[in-house]
Design a protein around this motif. Structure first.
Motif, PDB file in Angstrom:
ATOM      1  N   TYR A 125       5.980   1.287   3.301  1.00  0.00           N
ATOM      2  CA  TYR A 125       5.882   1.227   1.842  1.00  0.00           C
ATOM      3  C   TYR A 125       7.127   0.651   1.184  1.00  0.00           C
ATOM      4  O   TYR A 125       7.152   0.491  -0.039  1.00  0.00           O
ATOM      5  CB  TYR A 125       5.556   2.619   1.286  1.00  0.00           C
ATOM      6  N   GLU A 148      -2.921  -0.739  -2.241  1.00  0.00           N
ATOM      7  CA  GLU A 148      -2.481   0.400  -1.452  1.00  0.00           C
ATOM      8  C   GLU A 148      -2.432   1.662  -2.310  1.00  0.00           C
ATOM      9  O   GLU A 148      -2.070   1.616  -3.475  1.00  0.00           O
ATOM     10  CB  GLU A 148      -1.090   0.159  -0.844  1.00  0.00           C
ATOM     11  N   LYS A 149      -2.802   2.811  -1.686  1.00  0.00           N
ATOM     12  CA  LYS A 149      -2.780   4.088  -2.401  1.00  0.00           C
ATOM     13  C   LYS A 149      -2.239   5.176  -1.496  1.00  0.00           C
ATOM     14  O   LYS A 149      -2.531   5.212  -0.301  1.00  0.00           O
ATOM     15  CB  LYS A 149      -4.180   4.476  -2.868  1.00  0.00           C
ATOM     16  N   GLU A 221      -2.699   8.320   3.345  1.00  0.00           N
ATOM     17  CA  GLU A 221      -2.931   6.940   2.909  1.00  0.00           C
ATOM     18  C   GLU A 221      -4.418   6.745   2.690  1.00  0.00           C
ATOM     19  O   GLU A 221      -5.231   7.106   3.538  1.00  0.00           O
ATOM     20  CB  GLU A 221      -2.424   5.962   3.961  1.00  0.00           C
ATOM     21  N   ILE A 223      -7.211   4.133   2.539  1.00  0.00           N
ATOM     22  CA  ILE A 223      -7.438   2.757   2.982  1.00  0.00           C
ATOM     23  C   ILE A 223      -8.385   2.049   2.031  1.00  0.00           C
ATOM     24  O   ILE A 223      -9.451   2.552   1.680  1.00  0.00           O
ATOM     25  CB  ILE A 223      -8.019   2.729   4.410  1.00  0.00           C
ATOM     26  N   ASN A 227      -5.679  -3.264   1.786  1.00  0.00           N
ATOM     27  CA  ASN A 227      -4.627  -2.761   2.656  1.00  0.00           C
ATOM     28  C   ASN A 227      -4.441  -3.641   3.885  1.00  0.00           C
ATOM     29  O   ASN A 227      -3.358  -3.726   4.449  1.00  0.00           O
ATOM     30  CB  ASN A 227      -4.954  -1.345   3.134  1.00  0.00           C
ATOM     31  N   ARG A 230      -1.535  -6.092   3.952  1.00  0.00           N
ATOM     32  CA  ARG A 230      -0.175  -5.593   4.091  1.00  0.00           C
ATOM     33  C   ARG A 230       0.252  -5.523   5.542  1.00  0.00           C
ATOM     34  O   ARG A 230       1.420  -5.673   5.883  1.00  0.00           O
ATOM     35  CB  ARG A 230      -0.054  -4.204   3.455  1.00  0.00           C
TER      36      ARG A 230
END
Length: 232
Positions: A125, A148-149, A221, A223, A227, A230
């Protein structure tokens, strides 16, 4: 990105910005429609950058500053040989201290991740743009650029030195950003603390560095289709 004389940190930052810019601006790049150059904005940006460099240099020890003839010239990277000799051990000691702190944070993060429901990869991150913090029931969601979360279960904010988040937008020139420049994880009293060292950079590239810390019973996380980009 291939410029000579820049630090590896700066090179990594430029690569990160290029990667996201190329991904989000595919249509504009293909159409050959770049941003229009704003001379007034560029001048303000230059002035702000120089002012910030001078402010930073003024925090150096007096033993070095007293030898600097003109701090404005110093901000452009020009100093005497005497100042260079003084800077080398000073900067070397700072690097040594930073490496020690980083190694300790990596050890603590690795230990804490073993207790998560699923290993997170906190280091992934770093150099992402944080765009929003959402509170839902007792949980906290952190939203990053490109989808992203992170979910912090039963979350709370322990520390937040800045309220404002700059939502970076590749379609808006000089939109600014709030970037994660370092992240670490700790486990205390069966809860997890995730610490972010953040950088806010405004439209004129004036930046502030600040701390953002969360605590919760688990960190997961979420998805999303974006994502995948990344991890490439």
């Amino acid at each position: 990105m291939n410029e000579q004389g820049i630090t590896e940190e700066e090179r990594k930052l430029r690569k990160c910005i290029y990667r996201y810019y190329a991904k989000t601006c595919e249509k504009r790049i293909a159409a050959g429609a770049p941003f229009v150059f704003d001379e007034n904005h560029a001048a303000r940006k230059f002035e702000e950058g120089l002012r910030q460099k001078i402010e930073l240099l003024q925090h150096m020890p007096p033993t070095i500053l007293d030898k600097v003839a003109d701090i404005g010239v110093f901000a452009f990277g020009y100093v005497s040989e005497e100042v260079k000799r003084l800077l080398k051990p000073y900067c070397g000691e700072l690097k040594r201290q930073c490496k020690g702190v980083l190694k300790q944070a990596e050890r603590e993060t690795e230990k804490a991740e073993k207790y998560l429901t699923k290993r997170l990869g906190v280091s992934e991150y770093t150099e992402l743009f944080l765009t929003d913090i959402i509170f839902e029931n007792e949980d906290i969601y952190l939203l990053f650029d490109n989808g992203e979360k992170l979910l912090i279960k039963n979350g709370e904010i322990l520390e937040r030195e800045e309220e404002k988040l700059f939502a970076w937008n590749a379609d808006i020139p000089n939109s600014g950003w709030s970037m994660v420049i370092a992240a670490e994880l700790y486990r205390t009293d069966k809860k997890f603390e995730i610490h972010f060292l953040m950088e806010n950079r405004n439209e004129y590239e004036r930046y502030t560095v600040w701390y953002l810390t969360f605590r919760g019973t688990d960190i997961q996380e979420i998805i999303t289709p974006n994502n995948e980009f990344r991890f490439k």
